[in-house]
Design an enzyme around this catalytic site. Structure first.
Site, PDB file in Angstrom:
ATOM      1  N   GLU A  33       0.864  -1.195   0.000  1.00  0.00           N
ATOM      2  CA  GLU A  33       0.000   0.000   0.000  1.00  0.00           C
ATOM      3  C   GLU A  33       0.896   1.239   0.000  1.00  0.00           C
ATOM      4  O   GLU A  33       1.814   1.346   0.803  1.00  0.00           O
ATOM      5  CB  GLU A  33      -0.934  -0.016   1.222  1.00  0.00           C
ATOM      6  CG  GLU A  33      -1.764   1.244   1.408  1.00  0.00           C
ATOM      7  CD  GLU A  33      -2.536   1.653   0.172  1.00  0.00           C
ATOM      8  OE1 GLU A  33      -3.345   0.864  -0.347  1.00  0.00           O
ATOM      9  OE2 GLU A  33      -2.322   2.789  -0.326  1.00  0.00           O
ATOM     10  N   GLY A  38      -7.205   0.982   3.059  1.00  0.00           N
ATOM     11  CA  GLY A  38      -8.647   1.113   2.809  1.00  0.00           C
ATOM     12  C   GLY A  38      -8.958   1.859   1.526  1.00  0.00           C
ATOM     13  O   GLY A  38     -10.081   1.804   1.034  1.00  0.00           O
ATOM     14  N   THR A  40      -9.784   4.475  -1.516  1.00  0.00           N
ATOM     15  CA  THR A  40     -10.692   5.593  -1.785  1.00  0.00           C
ATOM     16  C   THR A  40     -11.930   5.564  -0.897  1.00  0.00           C
ATOM     17  O   THR A  40     -12.284   6.566  -0.270  1.00  0.00           O
ATOM     18  CB  THR A  40     -11.151   5.542  -3.265  1.00  0.00           C
ATOM     19  OG1 THR A  40     -10.003   5.417  -4.092  1.00  0.00           O
ATOM     20  CG2 THR A  40     -11.923   6.782  -3.645  1.00  0.00           C
ATOM     21  N   CYS A  41     -12.614   4.438  -0.865  1.00  0.00           N
ATOM     22  CA  CYS A  41     -13.896   4.364  -0.160  1.00  0.00           C
ATOM     23  C   CYS A  41     -13.739   4.795   1.290  1.00  0.00           C
ATOM     24  O   CYS A  41     -14.502   5.601   1.809  1.00  0.00           O
ATOM     25  CB  CYS A  41     -14.455   2.944  -0.242  1.00  0.00           C
ATOM     26  SG  CYS A  41     -16.031   2.760   0.588  1.00  0.00           S
ATOM     27  N   HIS A 440     -46.620  -2.393   6.326  1.00  0.00           N
ATOM     28  CA  HIS A 440     -47.178  -1.041   6.337  1.00  0.00           C
ATOM     29  C   HIS A 440     -46.766  -0.347   7.632  1.00  0.00           C
ATOM     30  O   HIS A 440     -46.782  -0.975   8.681  1.00  0.00           O
ATOM     31  CB  HIS A 440     -48.710  -1.110   6.262  1.00  0.00           C
ATOM     32  CG  HIS A 440     -49.338   0.229   6.476  1.00  0.00           C
ATOM     33  ND1 HIS A 440     -49.381   1.189   5.477  1.00  0.00           N
ATOM     34  CD2 HIS A 440     -49.912   0.787   7.578  1.00  0.00           C
ATOM     35  CE1 HIS A 440     -49.984   2.272   5.956  1.00  0.00           C
ATOM     36  NE2 HIS A 440     -50.321   2.054   7.218  1.00  0.00           N
TER      37      HIS A 440
HETATM   38  C1  LIG Z   1     -16.298  11.081  -3.558  1.00  0.00           C
HETATM   39  C2  LIG Z   1     -16.553   9.621  -3.809  1.00  0.00           C
HETATM   40  C3  LIG Z   1     -17.654   9.031  -3.251  1.00  0.00           C
HETATM   41  C4  LIG Z   1     -17.902   7.674  -3.477  1.00  0.00           C
HETATM   42  N1  LIG Z   1     -19.018   7.128  -2.937  1.00  0.00           N
HETATM   43  C5  LIG Z   1     -19.294   5.837  -3.182  1.00  0.00           C
HETATM   44  C6  LIG Z   1     -20.446   5.219  -2.625  1.00  0.00           C
HETATM   45  O1  LIG Z   1     -21.223   5.867  -1.918  1.00  0.00           O
HETATM   46  N2  LIG Z   1     -20.676   3.919  -2.876  1.00  0.00           N
HETATM   47  C7  LIG Z   1     -19.838   3.178  -3.656  1.00  0.00           C
HETATM   48  O2  LIG Z   1     -20.092   1.990  -3.872  1.00  0.00           O
HETATM   49  N3  LIG Z   1     -18.729   3.722  -4.212  1.00  0.00           N
HETATM   50  C8  LIG Z   1     -18.441   5.028  -3.987  1.00  0.00           C
HETATM   51  N4  LIG Z   1     -17.309   5.585  -4.524  1.00  0.00           N
HETATM   52  C9  LIG Z   1     -16.404   4.715  -5.320  1.00  0.00           C
HETATM   53  C10 LIG Z   1     -15.528   3.854  -4.390  1.00  0.00           C
HETATM   54  O3  LIG Z   1     -14.833   4.662  -3.484  1.00  0.00           O
HETATM   55  C11 LIG Z   1     -14.569   2.970  -5.191  1.00  0.00           C
HETATM   56  O4  LIG Z   1     -15.253   2.360  -6.223  1.00  0.00           O
HETATM   57  C12 LIG Z   1     -14.001   1.929  -4.230  1.00  0.00           C
HETATM   58  O5  LIG Z   1     -13.154   2.556  -3.299  1.00  0.00           O
HETATM   59  C13 LIG Z   1     -13.287   0.775  -4.921  1.00  0.00           C
HETATM   60  O6  LIG Z   1     -11.998   1.073  -5.159  1.00  0.00           O
HETATM   61  P1  LIG Z   1     -10.883  -0.007  -5.423  1.00  0.00           P
HETATM   62  O7  LIG Z   1     -11.078  -1.212  -4.594  1.00  0.00           O
HETATM   63  O8  LIG Z   1     -10.798  -0.200  -6.873  1.00  0.00           O
HETATM   64  O9  LIG Z   1      -9.542   0.752  -4.980  1.00  0.00           O
HETATM   65  P2  LIG Z   1      -9.299   2.031  -4.099  1.00  0.00           P
HETATM   66  O10 LIG Z   1     -10.245   2.098  -2.970  1.00  0.00           O
HETATM   67  O11 LIG Z   1      -9.184   3.209  -4.974  1.00  0.00           O
HETATM   68  O12 LIG Z   1      -7.879   1.695  -3.458  1.00  0.00           O
HETATM   69  C14 LIG Z   1      -6.718   1.539  -4.208  1.00  0.00           C
HETATM   70  C15 LIG Z   1      -5.544   1.525  -3.275  1.00  0.00           C
HETATM   71  O13 LIG Z   1      -4.375   1.211  -3.995  1.00  0.00           O
HETATM   72  C16 LIG Z   1      -3.322   2.040  -3.586  1.00  0.00           C
HETATM   73  N5  LIG Z   1      -2.373   2.117  -4.697  1.00  0.00           N
HETATM   74  C17 LIG Z   1      -2.597   2.658  -5.920  1.00  0.00           C
HETATM   75  N6  LIG Z   1      -1.519   2.500  -6.694  1.00  0.00           N
HETATM   76  C18 LIG Z   1      -0.608   1.837  -5.952  1.00  0.00           C
HETATM   77  C19 LIG Z   1       0.706   1.381  -6.203  1.00  0.00           C
HETATM   78  N7  LIG Z   1       1.284   1.532  -7.404  1.00  0.00           N
HETATM   79  N8  LIG Z   1       1.376   0.784  -5.200  1.00  0.00           N
HETATM   80  C20 LIG Z   1       0.809   0.572  -3.987  1.00  0.00           C
HETATM   81  N9  LIG Z   1      -0.443   0.971  -3.701  1.00  0.00           N
HETATM   82  C21 LIG Z   1      -1.139   1.604  -4.675  1.00  0.00           C
HETATM   83  C22 LIG Z   1      -3.988   3.344  -3.244  1.00  0.00           C
HETATM   84  O14 LIG Z   1      -3.210   4.108  -2.359  1.00  0.00           O
HETATM   85  C23 LIG Z   1      -5.280   2.869  -2.612  1.00  0.00           C
HETATM   86  O15 LIG Z   1      -5.142   2.715  -1.235  1.00  0.00           O
HETATM   87  C24 LIG Z   1     -17.019   6.926  -4.294  1.00  0.00           C
HETATM   88  C25 LIG Z   1     -15.887   7.528  -4.847  1.00  0.00           C
HETATM   89  C26 LIG Z   1     -15.653   8.864  -4.615  1.00  0.00           C
HETATM   90  C27 LIG Z   1     -14.450   9.491  -5.235  1.00  0.00           C
END
Ligand SMILES: Cc1cc2nc3c(=O)[nH]c(=O)nc-3n(C[C@H](O)[C@H](O)[C@H](O)COP(=O)(O)OP(=O)(O)OC[C@H]3O[C@@H](n4cnc5c(N)ncnc54)[C@H](O)[C@@H]3O)c2cc1C
Length: 457
Positions: A33, A38, A40-41, A440
């Protein structure tokens, strides 16, 4: 060079549970990481935004106490530092939970740093090289920043930097009238900012049906959010301490000025600095890693899960990717992404819950279909709760009687939609729902009634 049975890059929504399953299966796993556990979410997406939405909802209801027969003396003051502290606590707890989980797994080594492929089986993290025959990519995405003229000269915010705000912007101008932009729009309006949403398309959340876009616009405009559509030719400039955005739209003045600018114009995958070329991974023209139905890339032994594969952009799609990979790899259970039904929510208040096809998609397929709609003014639960904004719409295949899709824009819409979604997964006929006895008073109790009111589309 350190050798592992499996390497997981990124701790988003698929990486951690997959790591746990691989460890449980007896493998020696490395998880890498580069920033916050965790992803984005947990840190800049779902959890913090929905926590902020809850604070904004409380402010909204506090202002409406008179509607419910209550008297609250004095003005409602929003303490943005306290709002942010609540958000940080909830999001931080979740982040620490993931970190503790990963670091506590036996036969799992956690690496902090940026991972980059050197070859299909070799990954560099800082000055270390890890190697494995199985690599799982869960690197997610980030806000896409389009090069509008003038953008380099102004300060702007994204969903990530918005998380640091502990003050009330006087006037938040948001470029992008889709999911991320609209949630921030209503939230900040309810906190007390003036808010303008600028959208390039002719309507908000343009991939939804027109009636849904109109319903959402009505909800937001009713709360005092200004919406500027058809902003085809955008440019930005500094204006005093604030910004001005030139909007070449048909209606309204040619410029919008505000104190802060938020860019919410889409997402891009974190694959540009991953060394995909060194691994020989095929990516599409936007950088999404190409995968098959089981999340396998074109390179044997490498899988891509979550937002980086372009097959979904949600926490639940990423988690479902994990389930599919784990099922195929560890459980001898053939699961694939074609089994899943599109489903998501827009967390404005009242929220929009969506499942399956839109009306436009059904029409495009020239499919004989039935439709039923109901405005929330005709739903007792909504009347009692004091929010009759929005409507429900369900589409059914006229031939096999299966549900094709639904849009539920109303109080509890993010929960109600699951009545429809589970019926779709069960491949049941709409008549099952029609004959079900619902509780209901609920919003869902009107779904059986609606199934009795279907008419040709
Ligand atoms: C403002 C906002 C609100 C949202 N609200 C919702 C919601 O209400 N409901 C919903 O279902 N979805 C929501 N989403 C979308 C949701 O956050 C993502 O779809 C979800 O986090 C899935 O992401 P992921 O598992 O692909 O990876 P991510 O959660 O993006 O995690 C990727 C991880 O990989 C790491 N990483 C990246 N590149 C490298 C590398 N080269 N080396 C080591 N580590 C790396 C990053 O640091 C990060 O920790 C929202 C998104 C945003 C931006």
């Amino acid at each position: 060079m350190q050798k592992f049975d499996a390497i997981v890059i990124g701790t988003g929504q698929a990486g951690p549970p997959l790591t746990a399953r691989l460890v449980e299966a007896g493998m020696k796993v490395a998880v890498i990481e580069r920033k916050f556990f965790g992803g984005t979410c947990v840190n800049t997406g779902c959890i913090p935004t929905k926590t902020l939405v809850a604070s904004a909802y409380a402010a909204h209801i506090a202002r409406r106490t008179g509607d419910f027969g209550l008297r609250l003396h004095g003005e409602i003051a929003v303490d943005m530092k306290a709002v942010k502290a609540r958000k940080d606590a909830i999001s931080g707890q979740s982040r620490m939970g993931v970190e503790r989980w990963m670091k506590g797994l036996k036969s799992c080594t956690v690496y902090l740093g940026h991972a980059r492929f050197l070859s299909p089986q070799e990954i560099a993290v800082g000055d270390q090289v890890l190697t494995s025959e199985r690599v799982f990519i869960n690197v997610g995405g980030r806000a896409s920043v389009q090069p509008f003229p003038g953008l380099k000269e102004v300060k702007y915010l994204t969903n990530s930097s918005m998380m640091e705000i502990d003050f009330l912007p006087e006037h938040l101008v948001i470029i992008g009238g889709s999911y991320v932009g609209l949630e921030f729009a209503q939230m900040y309006r309810r906190f007390g900012s003036a808010v303008t949403v600028i959208e390039m398309q002719s309507r908000l959340i343009a991939r939804e049906d027109e009636d849904v876009s109109d319903g959402v616009a009505e909800i937001l405009e009713q709360e005092g959010i200004e919406v500027r559509l058809n902003a085809k030719c955008l440019s930005v400039a500094r204006q005093g301490n604030g910004i001005s955005v030139a909007v070449d739209c048909a209606a309204g003045p040619p410029q919008v000025t505000g104190s802060h600018l938020l860019l919410a114009v889409g997402r891009r995958p974190n694959t540009d600095d991953l060394g995909v070329d060194k691994a020989g991974l095929a990516v599409d023209e936007r950088g999404y890693i190409r995968v098959d139905d089981q999340l396998r890339t074109n390179v044997p032994g490498i899988w891509a899960l979550g937002d980086c594969n372009g097959k979904g952009a949600f926490t639940h799609t990423s988690y479902n990717d994990f389930e599919i990979v784990a099922a195929n790899l560890l459980d001898n259970d053939r699961r694939s992404i074609t089994d899943r039904i599109s489903a998501y929510a827009l967390y404005i208040d009242p929220p929009l819950g969506r499942a399956g096809m839109t009306e436009r998609q059904v029409r495009e397929q020239n499919r004989p279909a039935l439709v039923a709609t109901r405005p929330m003014t005709r739903v007792g639960r909504a009347v009692e709760k004091g929010d009759t904004r929005g409507f429900m719409k369900v589409l059914v295949d006229a031939g096999d009687k299966h549900i094709l899709g639904a849009s539920i824009l109303d109080v509890g819409g993010d929960e109600v939609i699951h009545c429809i979604l589970d019926l779709m997964y069960a491949k049941a006929r709409y008549t099952v729902l029609q004959r079900a006895m619902h509780i209901h008073p609920t919003v869902s109790e009107l779904l059986p009634t609606m199934m009795g009111e279907l008419r040709p589309l």
